[in-house]
Design an enzyme around this catalytic site. Structure first.
Site, PDB file in Angstrom:
ATOM      1  CG  LEU A 187      -1.898  -1.185   1.320  1.00  0.00           C
ATOM      2  CD1 LEU A 187      -2.764  -1.045   2.570  1.00  0.00           C
ATOM      3  CD2 LEU A 187      -2.782  -1.298   0.077  1.00  0.00           C
ATOM      4  N   GLY A 228       2.297  -6.045   8.185  1.00  0.00           N
ATOM      5  CA  GLY A 228       2.274  -4.625   7.841  1.00  0.00           C
ATOM      6  C   GLY A 228       1.245  -4.365   6.760  1.00  0.00           C
ATOM      7  CG  ASP A 229       2.072  -1.285   3.978  1.00  0.00           C
ATOM      8  OD1 ASP A 229       3.077  -1.873   4.415  1.00  0.00           O
ATOM      9  OD2 ASP A 229       2.139  -0.274   3.262  1.00  0.00           O
ATOM     10  CD  GLU A 230       6.093  -6.191   2.614  1.00  0.00           C
ATOM     11  OE1 GLU A 230       7.035  -5.558   2.094  1.00  0.00           O
ATOM     12  OE2 GLU A 230       6.241  -7.286   3.193  1.00  0.00           O
TER      13      GLU A 230
END
Length: 314
Positions: A187, A228-230
């Site tokens: 993201l 996380g945002d992965e």
């Protein structure tokens, strides 16, 4: 600590199997007086397997000597249903000489007729306690296994399960001489969302993104969160370059639709790196690394875009 209490034991489901109506009534009366509430009975042993398959009884009180089908034949049928090896059978019979054979055939306990009332009640209670503990442990193990394989925030597969799915997809592609692909997603500017809306807002956004990703890809594909945002999407059976590009564009469009979080409209974009088996790697680690490098190129190019491995500079 896994425990069961009296209320749970007395609420257990019990099936009585005896071809004599008098014996069935006697057992029902004894069990009701003891406090058991969920009783079923049958005088036709041929219906036992079907009944157990439908209701998964916690205990089966089984007579051995019956016409049409004896208790040993019933136990043979129940073994096929209880594939985990625990058939909850207590044999009650006027043939005490059959005890060893009954236990060897799958019964967990044995009571001879005419039975001692206290002994019968104790054996039933003890068997149910063990059975319910066994089921409780199995349920807890299933939950623990699910937690070990899924991301707690989004419910998506985690890295461990993703690697298993990727290996399976790669083996399938190798066998069938076809391709499969990996999409590595990150993201854009997620830290800013955390800074603005706090971690609760960030967590909400991650859950909403996860839902959109699952809704965008095919049922056979896997959407995973690495942390996380992965995110990673494993495309089970791909697909030529044009189809991959079309699907990646669809994912980017889905993620970039506005989100409503804490009464605020939030915009989010995503950068994606793509690698395709076998062109960009013939093992999971190489394919993931190729997708990760392509993601880096997509970020470097200005974000909200994608790159396919090997074409990063185009």
């Amino acid at each position: 600590c896994v425990m069961v209490n009296d209320s749970q034991i007395f609420d257990a489901s019990i099936l009585i199997v005896d071809d004599q109506a008098l014996n069935v009534r006697l057992l029902e009366e004894i069990l009701r007086q003891t406090g058991y509430r969920r009783l079923t009975s049958t005088m036709d042993p041929r219906t036992v397997c079907e009944l157990h398959r439908a209701h998964n009884y916690d205990l089966i009180l089984l007579d051995l000597q019956m016409p049409a089908m004896n208790g040993f034949q019933v136990m043979d049928g129940l073994k096929e249903i209880e594939t985990n090896g625990y058939a909850p059978i207590l044999v009650i019979t006027a043939q005490p000489g059959q005890k060893q054979r009954a236990l060897a055939s799958g019964a967990k306990d044995f009571v001879a007729k005419p039975f001692d009332l206290t002994e019968l009640r104790t054996r039933i209670y003890n068997m149910l306690e063990v059975r319910l503990l066994y089921k409780r442990l199995a349920d807890q193990n299933a939950v623990l296994e699910s937690l070990a394989l899924h991301d707690m925030l989004t419910g998506l597969p985690n890295r461990r399960l993703l690697m298993d799915r990727l290996s399976l997809s790669m083996a399938h592609a190798r066998r069938n001489h076809c391709t499969m692909a990996v999409m590595f997603l990150d993201l854009d500017g997620f830290k800013q969302i955390n800074d603005t809306l706090g971690h609760d807002g960030g967590d909400t956004l991650l859950r909403l993104v996860a839902e959109r990703l699952v809704a965008t890809v095919r049922q056979e594909d896997t959407v995973a969160r690495l942390g996380g945002d992965e995110f990673v999407i494993a495309l089970h059976e791909a697909i030529d370059g044009d189809q991959v590009a079309k699907l990646v564009s669809k994912v980017i469009a889905a993620v970039s639709q506005p989100y409503r979080i804490q009464a605020t409209d939030v915009q989010m974009t995503v950068s994606i790196g793509v690698s395709v088996y076998p062109m960009h790697g013939i093992d999971v680690q190489t394919l993931m690394k190729s997708a990760d490098l392509a993601l880096y190129q997509a970020k470097k190019a200005g974000k909200n875009d994608y790159r396919i491995s090997g074409y990063a500079d185009l």
